[in-house]
Motif scaffolding. Structure first.
Motif: not given
Ligand SMILES: C[S@@+](CC[C@H](N)C(=O)[O-])C[C@H]1O[C@@H](n2cnc3c(N)ncnc32)[C@H](O)[C@@H]1O
Length: 447
Positions: A146-154, A162-166, A172-176
């Motif tokens: 459904k989505v690219e990681r970097d687009a979701m990260l942005t 405020r949850y500091e997503p990185v 390659p699919w993860g966001i912390r």
């Protein structure tokens, strides 16, 4: 706090279930109170052995002393001044001054002796135990369908900064993220673009390495955490069987499959690892994943009660089950196909000992270097093979183990009995409710 602790420490139910049940029955508590109780309860579960030792010198009910220690650790001792009497305040002051370095490791790290013995045999046990006692970050995985990681990260950095997503260091699919956002109410969760999943679990998909159009079996699919990523990497083509003996767990997977947009998943509730429907798939699958039932000791950051609920006798039983599942799953692997065995445990008896036993009893399989397979995809992940072993203190993930085996092609395996299973008639599979028909249900635990 004292009452909820009293209930949880009976160990009748997992702590998360007991806590949710208790909070549901106390609707008058505000959001802040709930979160403070939850934080303090988990702190007590993490440090229970040490707190019990400290509590011995105190007065009043033991559960009150534990509650004071948990609240003092999470809110600060000043926040308790009005709620304690003079004797309690004096006791808290006294135990706060104890030099932790003077305590034996198992008390300092609050782990039972049987676990201290096992973790003590590993490299750097102190940092490992310390990391297992820290709260985990919230790990998310995007749905690559459904989505690219970097687009979701942005998107998340803008909407939930405020949850500091990185971006995760390896997956390659993860966001912390930090904190405890209620992501199951977020649109990105509801539309299947993100899921909760520990980074180690995400990396497992790189070891399975499913391809489009293949037949894959997720033998212990549970609530579908690993299945979801495998199905997406197959681009929703081929056939992905999600087996489990627990109808309840598979039922929790179905809404997740529905949200994810996958149409290649076939959930099957099996009676046991020897179910006839498993046997009919002998030699058929290009990839089989065994995400085995295990002690869960690698997940203590999220489930600290496991160290008190688990015991060595149960480990021995689990070991036998793991072996039986691995043997049955192996029969499903096609010649040249791959079998991946994984646990969220740090214990040798559930990990490398199982893997070595499997190899010794299956001459038609050879071991691949799992660490090399990952390193080929992730330049920054340095591991010593042949197994993948992840640790919270080193990799920032849950404790995690994976072994990869390949079934020898027919000629290569001549004389090896198991290979004779391969090439049977096409399996006839049960008609199960397709994922798209699934009704909405609760969100699963991170996995
Ligand atoms: C570690 S959990 C799996 C988690 C799951 N893969 C996920 O990512 O959400 C292990 C699963 O094995 C299942 N299990 C236990 N005994 C089994 C058996 N004999 N055959 C297949 N699955 C079994 C349990 O019901 C449980 O769901």
């Amino acid at each position: 706090m004292q009452r909820v602790l009293g209930e949880i420490l009976q160990w009748t139910y997992p702590a998360d279930a007991a806590l949710s049940h208790w909070l549901r029955h106390h609707p008058n508590l505000g959001a802040r109170d709930r979160s403070e109780v939850a934080e303090a309860v988990y702190d007590v579960l993490r440090h229970l052995r040490r707190y019990r030792q400290f509590g011995e010198s105190g007065v009043g009910p033991a559960s009150r002393r534990l509650a004071i220690l948990g609240l003092a650790a999470t809110l600060g001792a000043e926040a308790l001044t009005d709620g304690m009497d003079a004797a309690e305040a004096e006791w808290l002051q006294r135990v706060s001054q104890i030099d932790l370095a003077t305590l034996p490791r198992a008390v300092r790290g609050s782990i039972p002796d049987w676990l201290d013995e096992r973790l003590g045999a590993m490299d750097s046990p102190e940092t490992l135990i310390e990391a297992l006692n820290r709260q985990a970050s919230l790990d998310l995985r995007v749905n690559p369908l459904k989505v690219e990681r970097d687009a979701m990260l942005t998107e998340l950095q803008q909407g939930a900064g405020r949850y500091e997503p990185v971006a995760m260091p390896y997956s390659p699919w993860g966001i912390r993220m930090q904190g405890r956002p209620a992501i199951n109410r977020w649109p990105q969760f509801e539309n299947g673009s993100i899921e909760v999943q520990d980074e180690g679990s995400q990396l497992l998909a790189l070891l399975v390495a499913p391809r489009r159009g293949e037949m894959i079996i997720d033998f212990c699919a549970g609530a579908g955490g690993k299945t979801l990523l495998l199905g997406a990497l197959m681009r929703s083509t081929g056939r992905l069987y999600a087996f489990d003996v627990s109808a309840a767990r598979l039922a929790r997977a179905k809404p997740r499959f529905a949200r994810s947009g996958l149409s290649n998943v076939v959930p099957v509730v099996i009676d046991s690892e020897n179910d006839a429907r498993v046997k009919r798939l002998a030699g058929k699958a290009q990839r089989v994943l065994v995400d085995a039932p295990c002690s869960g000791i690698g997940t203590l950051r999220r489930n600290p009660d496991l160290k008190w609920r688990q015991h060595p006798e149960a480990l021995a039983e689990l070991g036998q089950l793991q072996e039986r599942i691995l043997n049955s799953a192996a029969r499903c692997v096609a010649p040249g196909g791959r079998l991946v065995y994984a646990t969220c445990s740090l214990l040798a008896e559930e990990n490398e000992v199982q893997a070595e036993r499997f190899l010794a009893s299956h001459p038609d399989f050879e071991r691949l270097d799992a660490a090399e397979i990952l390193a080929a995809r992730l330049e920054n992940l340095k591991l010593d093979g042949p197994y993948v072993q992840l640790r919270p203190d080193v990799h920032g993930t849950d404790g995690f183990f994976a072994a990869v085996f390949e079934r020898k092609k027919k000629g290569a395996a001549a004389g090896a009995g198991e290979a004779a299973d391969a090439g049977e008639a096409e399996a006839e599979m049960p008609a199960e409710a397709p994922a798209e028909d699934a009704a909405a249900g609760p969100q699963d635990q991170p996995d």
